[in-house]
Design an enzyme around this catalytic site. Structure first.
Site, PDB file in Angstrom:
ATOM      1  CG  HIS A  34      -2.125  -0.946   0.991  1.00 49.03           C
ATOM      2  ND1 HIS A  34      -3.272  -0.609   0.332  1.00 49.03           N
ATOM      3  CD2 HIS A  34      -2.253  -2.250   1.331  1.00 49.03           C
ATOM      4  CE1 HIS A  34      -4.081  -1.659   0.302  1.00 49.03           C
ATOM      5  NE2 HIS A  34      -3.482  -2.675   0.892  1.00 49.03           N
ATOM      6  CG  ASP A  36       1.110   0.676  -5.467  1.00 51.59           C
ATOM      7  OD1 ASP A  36       0.318   0.977  -4.543  1.00 51.59           O
ATOM      8  OD2 ASP A  36       0.819  -0.148  -6.369  1.00 51.59           O
ATOM      9  N   GLY A 120      -8.037 -14.128  -6.703  1.00 43.84           N
ATOM     10  CA  GLY A 120      -8.407 -13.611  -5.373  1.00 43.84           C
ATOM     11  C   GLY A 120      -7.406 -13.974  -4.298  1.00 43.84           C
ATOM     12  N   GLY A 122      -4.358 -12.570  -4.131  1.00 44.74           N
ATOM     13  CA  GLY A 122      -3.408 -11.466  -3.956  1.00 44.74           C
ATOM     14  C   GLY A 122      -2.140 -11.655  -4.775  1.00 44.74           C
ATOM     15  CB  SER A 126      -6.731  -8.300 -12.177  1.00 46.43           C
ATOM     16  OG  SER A 126      -6.098  -7.888 -11.005  1.00 46.43           O
ATOM     17  CD  GLU A 158      -7.210  -3.875 -11.674  1.00 44.04           C
ATOM     18  OE1 GLU A 158      -6.516  -4.610 -12.404  1.00 44.04           O
ATOM     19  OE2 GLU A 158      -7.739  -4.260 -10.620  1.00 44.04           O
ATOM     20  CG  ASP A 170      -0.374  -5.569  -8.429  1.00 45.34           C
ATOM     21  OD1 ASP A 170       0.601  -5.505  -7.636  1.00 45.34           O
ATOM     22  OD2 ASP A 170      -1.545  -5.669  -8.050  1.00 45.34           O
ATOM     23  CE1 TYR A 220      -4.920  -1.347  -3.271  1.00 45.51           C
ATOM     24  CE2 TYR A 220      -6.004   0.338  -4.586  1.00 45.51           C
ATOM     25  CZ  TYR A 220      -4.865  -0.349  -4.227  1.00 45.51           C
ATOM     26  OH  TYR A 220      -3.669  -0.046  -4.827  1.00 45.51           O
TER      27      TYR A 220
HETATM   28  C1  GLA Z   1      -2.990  -4.284  -5.015  1.00 46.03           C
HETATM   29  C2  GLA Z   1      -2.802  -3.144  -6.012  1.00 46.03           C
HETATM   30  C3  GLA Z   1      -1.387  -2.584  -5.961  1.00 46.03           C
HETATM   31  C4  GLA Z   1      -0.929  -2.294  -4.532  1.00 46.03           C
HETATM   32  C5  GLA Z   1      -1.248  -3.458  -3.615  1.00 46.03           C
HETATM   33  C6  GLA Z   1      -0.985  -3.114  -2.175  1.00 46.03           C
HETATM   34  O1  GLA Z   1      -2.238  -5.393  -5.410  1.00 46.03           O
HETATM   35  O2  GLA Z   1      -3.085  -3.566  -7.311  1.00 46.03           O
HETATM   36  O3  GLA Z   1      -1.298  -1.443  -6.777  1.00 46.03           O
HETATM   37  O4  GLA Z   1      -1.470  -1.098  -4.072  1.00 46.03           O
HETATM   38  O5  GLA Z   1      -2.595  -3.881  -3.729  1.00 46.03           O
HETATM   39  O6  GLA Z   1       0.368  -2.904  -1.964  1.00 46.03           O
END
Ligand code: GLA
Length: 386
Positions: A34, A36, A120, A122, A126, A158, A170, A220
Site C-alpha cells: 500500500h 505504491d 483472489g 493477492g 488481474s 484497471e 502489479d 482499497y
Molecule cells: C494491489 C494493487 C497494488 C498495490 C497493492 C498493495 O495489489 O493492485 O497497486 O497497491 O494492492 O500494496
C-alpha cells in the site's frame, strides 16, 4: 501435457491455425505494501505462476476470447468493448478501451488464455491479464509502445474500465520482472533497480488463507481516499507536500490532533512503510535476511492494526509463522482482506512449517491453506513464435 501446450492445442482446435504464445506472470511483493499509490517504494518479483496467451491476428475488427480455465468465451467489436459487470473479459476489454483512446490502429484477434495464478489470492491475476494482453497486442501489431507506457496503459485499464483504483506495482512488475531478481520500484520517479534474490537455502513460500473478501475493492479505494485526506491536511501547512512520500514521521506527528484517528493511522502506516522498504533493501544488499524478515513482521503489524487491511485468518497465519524458528519473516501480501501471506523459510524447515501451520490453521478454520513454494521468473514475454 503442460499448461501452455494445452492452451495452444485449444487455440488450434478453435481457430485452425498456429498461435503466438505469451507468458504473463503473477507476482509476490517482499515488502512495501500500500505504498505504491502513496508514491513510496515497493519490492515485488514476478513468479512462475502465470497466464498464457495464445493469440493471432484477424483481418476483420472482431475480438474472439476464450477463457480456458472457465471454458467460457466472449466476442465483441474492437470499437465497442462493452463493460459487463463481474465478467472476466472486462480486464481484457479495458486494454482494448485504452488502445482505442490512445488512437492505435490495429485489427481484431483470436485469443485463448489460461493459467495457474489462483484468483483472489493477492497474486495479481488481474494485472497478468491486463499487462499480458497489452504486451501481446503491442508485439503482434507492432504498435511501438515502450515498456513503461505499457505498464501505465494496463494500470489505466484497471482504474478506468474495471473501476479498481489500483496503484502501479502489479502491472509494473508484470512487465519489468526479471528471473532471480526482486525489483525495487520508486513509485514517484518510476525508476527501478534489480536486486538479486539468490539465497541458496531460503525460499519464498506463500500460504493462501483461501479467504476472499467482497469488500476488497471498495475498502482499497477507501484507503486511497483516507491517505489523500491526510495529505490535504498536511499541505495546509506544508504546500510542497505532494504525497505521503514527502512526509516524515516527525512531520506527520505535528498533525496528530488535526486528523481524525483513522486518517492519522493510515498515514502513519504509509509513512513508516516507505522508510521500512529502504532499510529492508539495505539488509537485502547485506544478505541479512534475518533483519529483513523482522521488517516483514513489522509491516504486517502496521497493515493489521493501523491500516486495517488484514483479516483474522491472515493474522493467525503470521502469528504461527512468528513462532517457527525456520521462518525469518512473514506478512500478509497484496491489497488485503484475504489472500496469501508471504514467508521467508529456511529450506530444511519448509516441510515441518507447512505441516504444522496447515494443521493448526485447519483445526481453527476447517480448511487447509494452499501452499506455494515460489521461484522468481521473468516478466511478460513471448515464449513461442509461430
Ligand atoms: C494491489 C494493487 C497494488 C498495490 C497493492 C498493495 O495489489 O493492485 O497497486 O497497491 O494492492 O500494496
Amino acid at each position: 501435457m503442460d499448461l501452455k501446450k494445452l492452451i495452444a492445442e485449444k487455440f488450434k482446435e478453435l481457430y485452425q491455425e498456429e498461435p503466438l504464445l505469451f507468458r504473463s506472470p503473477g507476482r509476490v511483493n517482499l515488502i512495501g505494501e500500500h505504498t505504491d499509490y502513496n508514491n513510496g517504494f515497493v519490492l515485488p518479483a514476478a513468479i512462475e505462476k502465470a497466464i498464457y496467451f495464445a493469440i493471432s491476428k484477424r483481418d476483420d475488427s472482431i475480438v474472439k476470447l476464450f477463457a480456458y480455465d472457465l471454458n467460457e468465451s466472449d466476442e465483441f467489436e474492437i470499437s465497442n468493448p462493452n463493460f459487463i459487470k463481474g465478467k472476466w473479459s472486462n480486464y481484457l476489454k479495458g486494454v482494448i478501451d485504452q488502445l482505442n483512446k490512445m488512437g492505435h490502429k490495429y485489427s481484431g484477434f483470436n485469443c485463448v488464455f489460461g493459467g495457474d495464478i489462483p484468483i483472489g489470492a493477492g497474486l495479481s491475476s488481474s494485472a497478468a491479464l491486463e499487462a499480458g494482453l497489452a504486451f501481446a497486442l503491442n508485439h503482434i501489431y507492432n504498435l511501438g509502445i515502450e515498456k513503461l507506457s505499457l505498464v501505465r496503459l494496463a494500470q489505466k485499464a484497471e482504474n478506468e474500465f474495471v473501476g479498481m483504483n489500483c496503484g502501479i506495482m502489479d502491472q509494473y512488475i508484470n512487465i519489468f520482472g526479471k528471473i532471480g531478481n526482486v525489483v525495487r520500484i520508486d513509485c514517484q520517479s518510476l525508476e527501478y533497480e534489480y536486486f538479486p534474490f539468490d539465497f541458496k537455502d531460503i525460499s519464498i513460500v506463500l500460504f493462501n488463507s483461501l479467504v476472499t473478501h467482497s469488500l476488497a475493492s471498495s475498502e482499497y479505494n477507501k484507503r486511497r481516499e483516507e491517505c489523500n485526506e491526510g495529505v490535504t491536511i498536511i499541505r495546509g501547512k506544508y504546500p510542497e507536500v505532494k504525497s505521503l512520500r514527502d512526509v516524515s514521521p516527525g512531520m506527520l506527528n505535528e498533525f496528530k490532533d488535526e486528523m481524525n484517528d483513522v486518517v492519522y493511522r493510515r498515514c502513519k502506516y504509509a509513512v513508516e512503510e516507505t522508510e521500512r522498504v529502504i532499510k529492508a533493501c539495505n539488509r537485502l544488499i547485506e544478505k541479512d535476511l534475518v533483519k529483513f524478515g523482522e521488517f516483514m513482521y513489522q509491516t504486517h503489524e502496521g497493515l493489521s492494526k493501523d491500516y486495517e487491511v488484514s483479516c483474522e485468518e491472515m493474522d493467525y497465519l503470521v502469528e504461527l509463522a512468528r513462532k517457527n524458528k525456520d521462518i525469518l519473516g512473514a506478512r500478509m501480501m497484496g491489497g488485503g482482506f484475504g489472500g496469501c501471506t508471504i514467508n521467508l523459510i529456511k529450506d530444511n524447515g519448509i516441510n515441518n512449517a507447512v505441516e504444522n501451520i496447515s494443521r493448526l490453521y485447519s483445526e481453527k478454520y476447517g480448511k487447509n491453506p494452499e501452499v506455494y513454494i515460489t521461484t522468481i521468473s521473468n516478466g511478460t514475454e513471448l515464449v513461442k513464435e509461430k
